[in-house]
Design a protein around this motif. Structure first.
Motif, PDB file in Angstrom:
ATOM      1  N   GLU A 100       8.103   0.124  21.226  1.00 14.16           N
ATOM      2  CA  GLU A 100       6.929   0.541  20.469  1.00 14.16           C
ATOM      3  C   GLU A 100       5.838  -0.528  20.537  1.00 14.16           C
ATOM      4  N   LEU A 101       4.627  -0.115  20.178  1.00 10.52           N
ATOM      5  CA  LEU A 101       3.464  -1.010  20.131  1.00 10.52           C
ATOM      6  C   LEU A 101       2.933  -1.023  18.700  1.00 10.52           C
ATOM      7  N   THR A 102       2.856  -2.225  18.119  1.00 10.74           N
ATOM      8  CA  THR A 102       2.365  -2.392  16.752  1.00 10.74           C
ATOM      9  C   THR A 102       1.095  -3.226  16.768  1.00 10.74           C
ATOM     10  N   ILE A 103       0.115  -2.824  15.966  1.00 13.99           N
ATOM     11  CA  ILE A 103      -1.117  -3.596  15.800  1.00 13.99           C
ATOM     12  C   ILE A 103      -1.178  -4.089  14.365  1.00 13.99           C
ATOM     13  N   LEU A 104      -1.419  -5.387  14.198  1.00 11.45           N
ATOM     14  CA  LEU A 104      -1.615  -5.990  12.876  1.00 11.45           C
ATOM     15  C   LEU A 104      -3.035  -6.528  12.807  1.00 11.45           C
ATOM     16  N   THR A 105      -3.770  -6.132  11.773  1.00 13.47           N
ATOM     17  CA  THR A 105      -5.129  -6.630  11.594  1.00 13.47           C
ATOM     18  C   THR A 105      -5.332  -7.017  10.137  1.00 13.47           C
ATOM     19  N   GLY A 106      -6.415  -7.725   9.885  1.00 13.66           N
ATOM     20  CA  GLY A 106      -6.737  -8.178   8.540  1.00 13.66           C
ATOM     21  C   GLY A 106      -7.903  -9.144   8.599  1.00 13.66           C
ATOM     22  N   PRO A 107      -8.578  -9.391   7.454  1.00 14.92           N
ATOM     23  CA  PRO A 107      -9.730 -10.292   7.452  1.00 14.92           C
ATOM     24  C   PRO A 107      -9.366 -11.701   7.893  1.00 14.92           C
TER      25      PRO A 107
END
Length: 614
Positions: A377-384
């Protein structure tokens, strides 16, 4: 592929044709980088050099087999020039994927370029020899005897006799109450040992030299073998007199298959994986190993109620030979039918918890929402900026690594020493600054974690990064890759065009890699500039919508501490392709342990309370 010649004309196209450039560029990235293998020129040069000195190599399944010119025992290289590989017997193996030159006879493991130099440069005594030692393994267990009736009974296998165990090479160690087996390399030299503790049935593997061995039972020139992952299954099959197959026990269960083991499997034309799926991240290890040892010669017995692991099948009085005859090829054609997938579907339904993936221990809320961490699977983590993306991801990955999920970190923003120090602190639960006397103890414990780090820092092009990832996937059986962060891979390609299109091509390459190599890829990405009071959404991820479209999971750190008096920080699961469950997980930070885990913080409070009361 001539990138400059392809791209320059495309720079002059109008907006109506810009889509064509983007598709071509994405295809080019995937074709050029996703299939990273040994340098073909070096491989061809090596085979050419062998022919010039009248050595005839044999092209095997995963390795090129050739007479070893580095062996100390090969005292007469000139006389050996005209001998065939089979007659000489002292074989070395060149891995066709990594280029590793491995000789099980003289314990040499080197690069193909070094081996090529040794075959090219003659000396008065023959050809150049690299430093090597005869592999001699000294057992950790000094008091080994024949298996006793009591030790045989402790296995709980009905009808098993101690004479059968002795016949397959088992020995008994009475002080620690364990069964002992020797591991041998392709030259049949002992390079390690594998033991089964009879008290709790747990296994341990000890290897000595740079080699890695296998436990193989079977005489004659059998061309078929059954691969099992534990000693209990090995004992059952090895004592059932299955005449058609050798029985092979993997050294490290389903955690990893070192490339040094592959020469020992070269003689088999057919390999049947009959595995015991005792933990969730082992569920699809057979397919990962099959890709490593050539899929077209691999078959698989899928775990179902009617086709369980060998020791369970024997306990239920099932016919082992009938189950073995039902093995199906691992490789599937481009088009399949429901009938061909029927056993796979039944296997998934009967083992739904294992299909769900590896469960987190520090973040139980993630188990309820994401169900688990799954390969492919491919996971994207984002945040300020400054919200703690790297700190959270390090603990997230540490949790999985402690359960055997081999992890490769690509940290382009933070140096590896600082990242490793963060991981160590999260592992220990407190800073070691004022407790340096404990460092050696905890560092030794932490070294056992299956964690690897890429040495890149700052901006990096895609090609060397994907080459490093594929190498780690093949050699170290890496299951989880973390890229922190994706923006550091942009702006360094030979094309200086639209940055969004370049990002789309990079994401497509990682998506393709995750699917093809069955590796979970996590990409840390910056969000677009949004107003602080607004929540981030999937549309806030930097770039076009392709990033979130390609991703299986999108995780967003929402930080409201600066915009509200009672503002909180929490992790939002904004996309979950596996089950569709969305939700949030509160994030409370323990600065001392650098931890977001409520489980760890609760345990810490209980310890402090106990200490105060005492």
């Amino acid at each position: 592929m001539r990138r400059a010649g392809l791209i320059k004309p495309l720079l002059r196209i109008n907006n109506n044709k810009s889509r064509v450039w983007r598709e071509n560029y994405a295809t080019q990235i995937n074709t050029e980088y996703a299939e990273c293998t040994l340098d073909p020129k070096e491989y061809v040069d090596f085979k050419k050099q062998l022919r010039q000195i009248n050595l005839l190599p044999k092209d095997g399944h995963t390795c090129l087999q050739v007479e070893c010119r580095l062996c100390e025992r090969n005292r007469q290289p000139a006389a050996a020039h005209t001998r065939g590989v089979a007659e000489q017997g002292l074989l070395a193996y060149v891995n066709k994927r990594t280029g590793a030159f491995i000789c099980p006879n003289c314990d040499v493991k080197t690069s193909l370029s070094n081996a090529l130099a040794a075959y090219q440069i003659p000396t008065p005594a023959g050809y150049l020899r690299l430093p090597q030692t005869q592999p001699v393994y000294e057992s950790r267990f000094s008091y080994l005897t024949n298996v006793t009736p009591e030790a045989c009974d402790a296995l709980g296998i009905k009808g098993l006799k101690e004479s059968q165990l002795n016949a397959i090479g088992a020995q008994y160690e009475p002080e620690q109450n364990l069964l002992h087996f020797k591991l041998r390399n392709a030259a049949q030299l002992v390079v390690g040992e594998k033991v089964l503790h009879l008290s709790d049935r747990h296994e341990e593997t000890f290897q000595g030299t740079s080699m890695s061995g296998l436990l193989i039972h079977g005489v004659g020139n059998k061309s078929k073998a059954v691969l099992v992952s534990n000693l209990l299954d090995f004992i059952v099959l090895a004592t059932q007199n299955i005449e058609t197959h050798c029985i092979v026990c993997l050294p490290y269960e389903l955690k990893m298959l070192p490339q040094e083991c592959l020469p020992g499997l070269e003689r088999f034309k057919e390999l049947v994986f009959w595995l015991h799926y005792d933990s969730s991240h082992n569920w699809d290890a057979a397919r990962a190993f099959a890709q490593k040892i050539e899929e077209k010669r691999c078959l698989l017995i899928r775990a179902t109620e009617t086709e369980p692991a060998p020791h369970l099948a024997l306990r239920r009085r099932l016919n082992l030979r009938h189950i073995l005859a039902k093995a199906t090829p691992v490789r599937h054609k481009a088009i399949t039918t429901f009938g061909a997938m029927r056993n796979d579907i039944l296997s998934e339904l009967q083992n739904i918890e294992k299909v769900n993936g590896v469960k987190w221990k520090r973040f139980p809320v993630l188990n309820k929402l994401l169900k688990g961490h799954r390969r492919g699977e491919l996971t994207i983590l984002t945040g300020p900026t400054g919200s703690g993306k790297t700190t959270f991801m390090s603990e997230y990955s540490l949790d999985l690594a402690m359960q055997g999920v081999s992890t490769l970190w690509g940290s382009f923003e933070i140096r590896n020493t600082r990242l490793a120090a963060t991981l160590l602190r999260q592992y220990v639960g407190y800073p070691l600054d004022n407790k340096l006397q404990e460092f050696d103890h905890w560092a030794t414990e932490f070294e056992r974690m299956p964690l690897y780090f890429m040495t890149f820092h700052g901006q990096q092009p895609l090609k060397p990064v994907l080459e490093a990832i594929e190498h780690a996937s093949y050699v170290h059986d890496v299951m989880h890759v973390i890229i922190d962060n994706l923006q550091f891979m942009m702006g360094v390609s030979s094309f200086r065009g639209d940055k969004f299109w370049e990002q789309d091509a990079i994401i497509a390459a990682f998506r393709s890699f995750a699917t093809k190599h069955n590796v979970h890829v996590t990409l840390v990405m910056h969000p677009r500039k949004e107003r602080q009071e607004d929540d981030l959404t999937t549309s806030s991820v930097f770039g076009t919508a392709k990033a979130t479209q390609e991703a299986d999971n999108v995780l967003i750190i929402q930080d409201k501490r600066l915009t509200s008096v009672r503002g909180k920080k929490y992790l939002q699961i904004a996309k979950n392709r596996y089950s569709g469950d969305l939700g949030i997980m509160p994030l409370e930070f323990d600065k001392e342990a650098l931890s977001y885990s409520s489980q760890m913080q609760g345990a810490k409070r209980r310890r402090e309370k106990t200490t105060t009361e005492a």
